[in-house]
Design an enzyme around this catalytic site. Structure first.
Site, mmCIF file in Angstrom:
data_model
loop_
_atom_site.group_PDB
_atom_site.id
_atom_site.type_symbol
_atom_site.label_atom_id
_atom_site.label_comp_id
_atom_site.label_asym_id
_atom_site.label_seq_id
_atom_site.Cartn_x
_atom_site.Cartn_y
_atom_site.Cartn_z
ATOM 1 N N ALA A 142 0.907 -1.165 -0.002
ATOM 2 C CA ALA A 142 -0.017 0.123 0.196
ATOM 3 C C ALA A 142 0.800 1.381 0.074
ATOM 4 O O ALA A 142 1.556 1.277 0.950
ATOM 5 C CB ALA A 142 -0.731 -0.059 1.219
ATOM 6 N N GLU A 151 2.317 -8.764 -14.167
ATOM 7 C CA GLU A 151 1.342 -9.746 -14.408
ATOM 8 C C GLU A 151 1.597 -10.547 -15.522
ATOM 9 O O GLU A 151 1.566 -11.760 -15.855
ATOM 10 C CB GLU A 151 0.169 -9.338 -14.455
ATOM 11 C CG GLU A 151 -1.268 -10.374 -14.508
ATOM 12 C CD GLU A 151 -2.477 -9.742 -14.532
ATOM 13 O OE1 GLU A 151 -3.010 -9.590 -13.448
ATOM 14 O OE2 GLU A 151 -2.972 -9.254 -15.538
ATOM 15 N N TYR A 165 -8.543 4.640 -10.486
ATOM 16 C CA TYR A 165 -7.346 4.992 -10.822
ATOM 17 C C TYR A 165 -7.067 6.795 -10.960
ATOM 18 O O TYR A 165 -5.805 7.249 -10.763
ATOM 19 C CB TYR A 165 -6.838 4.590 -12.164
ATOM 20 C CG TYR A 165 -6.753 2.987 -12.023
ATOM 21 C CD1 TYR A 165 -6.363 2.151 -11.147
ATOM 22 C CD2 TYR A 165 -7.450 2.305 -13.296
ATOM 23 C CE1 TYR A 165 -6.399 0.739 -10.912
ATOM 24 C CE2 TYR A 165 -7.276 0.897 -13.253
ATOM 25 C CZ TYR A 165 -6.888 0.360 -12.058
ATOM 26 O OH TYR A 165 -6.943 -1.145 -12.307
ATOM 27 N N VAL A 223 -6.065 7.505 -7.076
ATOM 28 C CA VAL A 223 -4.898 6.804 -6.287
ATOM 29 C C VAL A 223 -3.575 6.773 -7.209
ATOM 30 O O VAL A 223 -2.514 6.473 -6.539
ATOM 31 C CB VAL A 223 -5.191 5.340 -6.115
ATOM 32 C CG1 VAL A 223 -6.459 5.653 -4.964
ATOM 33 C CG2 VAL A 223 -5.724 4.614 -7.221
#
Length: 371
Positions: free
Chosen positions: A138, A320, A364, A367
């Site tokens: 975070a 990913e 998005y 953040v």
């Protein structure tokens, strides 16, 4: 006519008598030898036969004992009296979900609601006294938007009844929210370097996880999960998910064919997967396994990321993409259905019976500093 002297006649008779006696003795000795040989042969045959009979009985009895031992082990497993790890088909029943894919081509289970025996697994892992780790990152505005919800829901639903260590990686530990943890749960907070781009934060977590596994995690937990912070637990995420190398099906792609997947398709990238290859599209929001398997995964993914940086290329979906490349050549030993990480924006199809983790709204614009 010659007349033999009497004394000579006696000598000849005596000589004949001795010869006949000697011949009879010789014949008698030969017969005794023959009888002795026959006796030895018969005795040898009897001994061999006895050995064979005893061996045959031993083999059959051993086999019988083995079958009895197996049956006793099964019975103990059913009664929870054994710490022998349950075999796949003891706890996994794919026939309960015929409408979905439940087994991979390499025979790994795909865990859906209704396919697993919770009670049997709980008995085994409770006796093993396992500890499960969970890493979460975070940074920046993700802290205020997601971290508290993630930790509070994880405390409620993640590995209930087992020891859990939450590893929280933050760029500002002073902003750590106050979270009340269950008795078996503990928290470790670490400060990490802030990155200018969210893409770098995403990719650098592979390096950070690997470093922490080497430094301390490998000595603290039996299994480790790594998750994104922008999601929330909604139901039990339990021991049915544990395995050596665990992957998560991506909710948007679990019904698609490999050529439709958003793999990295540029050959220059270390994450490149050509068309015609691939099994599933895996979500980097959830992956897990034993510490050594996660260490290998993070090392290889980070190695690919560094290789791409040298070639001034960035994989389409960052870490990913590298995760999917890793799983192509290192098959997961267990796969979690989309129920374990679901996006409600898709809706709720009939095959999604019980959502364990739900995506949070992806804000998005709020953040991320570079959207």
């Amino acid at each position: 006519m010659v007349t033999m002297p009497q004394d000579l006649h006696v000598k000849v008779s005596m000589s004949r008598s001795k010869s006949e006696t000697s011949l009879l003795s010789s014949r008698s000795g030969s017969q005794e030898k023959i009888m002795n040989v026959k006796g030895k042969i018969i005795l040898s045959v009897l001994m061999v036969s006895t050995v064979l009979v005893v061996f045959w009985e031993y083999v059959n009895r051993t086999h019988s004992y083995q079958e009895e031992d197996i049956e006793r082990a099964r019975e103990k497993g059913r009664n929870g009296d054994s710490i022998v790890e349950p075999q796949l088909w003891d706890w996994f029943n794919p026939k309960n979900r015929p409408e979905v894919l439940t087994v991979t081509p390499w025979k790994a289970p795909i865990v859906w609601e209704g396919t697993y025996d919770t009670a049997l697994l709980e008995k085994y892992y409770a006796r093993q006294k396992i500890t499960v780790g969970l890493t979460v990152f975070a940074v920046g505005k993700y802290i205020e938007h997601y971290l508290e919800d993630f930790l509070e829901s994880a405390n409620k639903y993640f590995m209930v009844g087992h020891r859990v260590i939450f590893y929280v990686m933050m760029d500002d530990t002073s902003r750590m929210p106050a979270v009340h943890l269950s008795p078996l749960h503990s928290l470790q907070v670490f400060e990490i370097r802030s990155e200018k781009r969210w893409q770098d934060i995403s990719m650098m977590r592979m390096k950070t996880i690997g470093e922490h596994i080497l430094d301390h995690i490998q000595h603290e937990v039996d299994f480790l999960f790594c998750m994104d912070v922008d999601q929330v637990f909604q139901d039990n995420f339990g021991v049915e998910t544990l395995g050596q190398l665990v992957a998560q099906l991506q909710a948007w792609w679990y019904k698609a064919s490999p050529d439709e997947f958003t793999y990295e398709r540029r050959e220059l990238s270390a994450a490149y997967i050509p068309f015609g290859e691939g099994d599933f599209y895996y979500h980097a929001a959830v992956f897990g396994g034993t510490p050594v398997h996660i260490l290998n995964l993070t090392r290889e993914c980070f190695k690919g990321i560094l290789q791409d940086k040298k070639h001034d290329i960035e994989a389409q979906w960052h870490d990913e993409s590298h995760l999917n490349k890793y799983f192509l050549f290192n098959k997961p030993t267990k796969i979690l259905s989309p129920e374990y990480c679901w996006d409600y924006h898709i809706g709720l199809p009939s095959d999604i019976k019980n959502v364990k983790i739900a995506w949070q709204t992806k804000e998005y614009n709020l953040v991320r500093s570079n959207v």
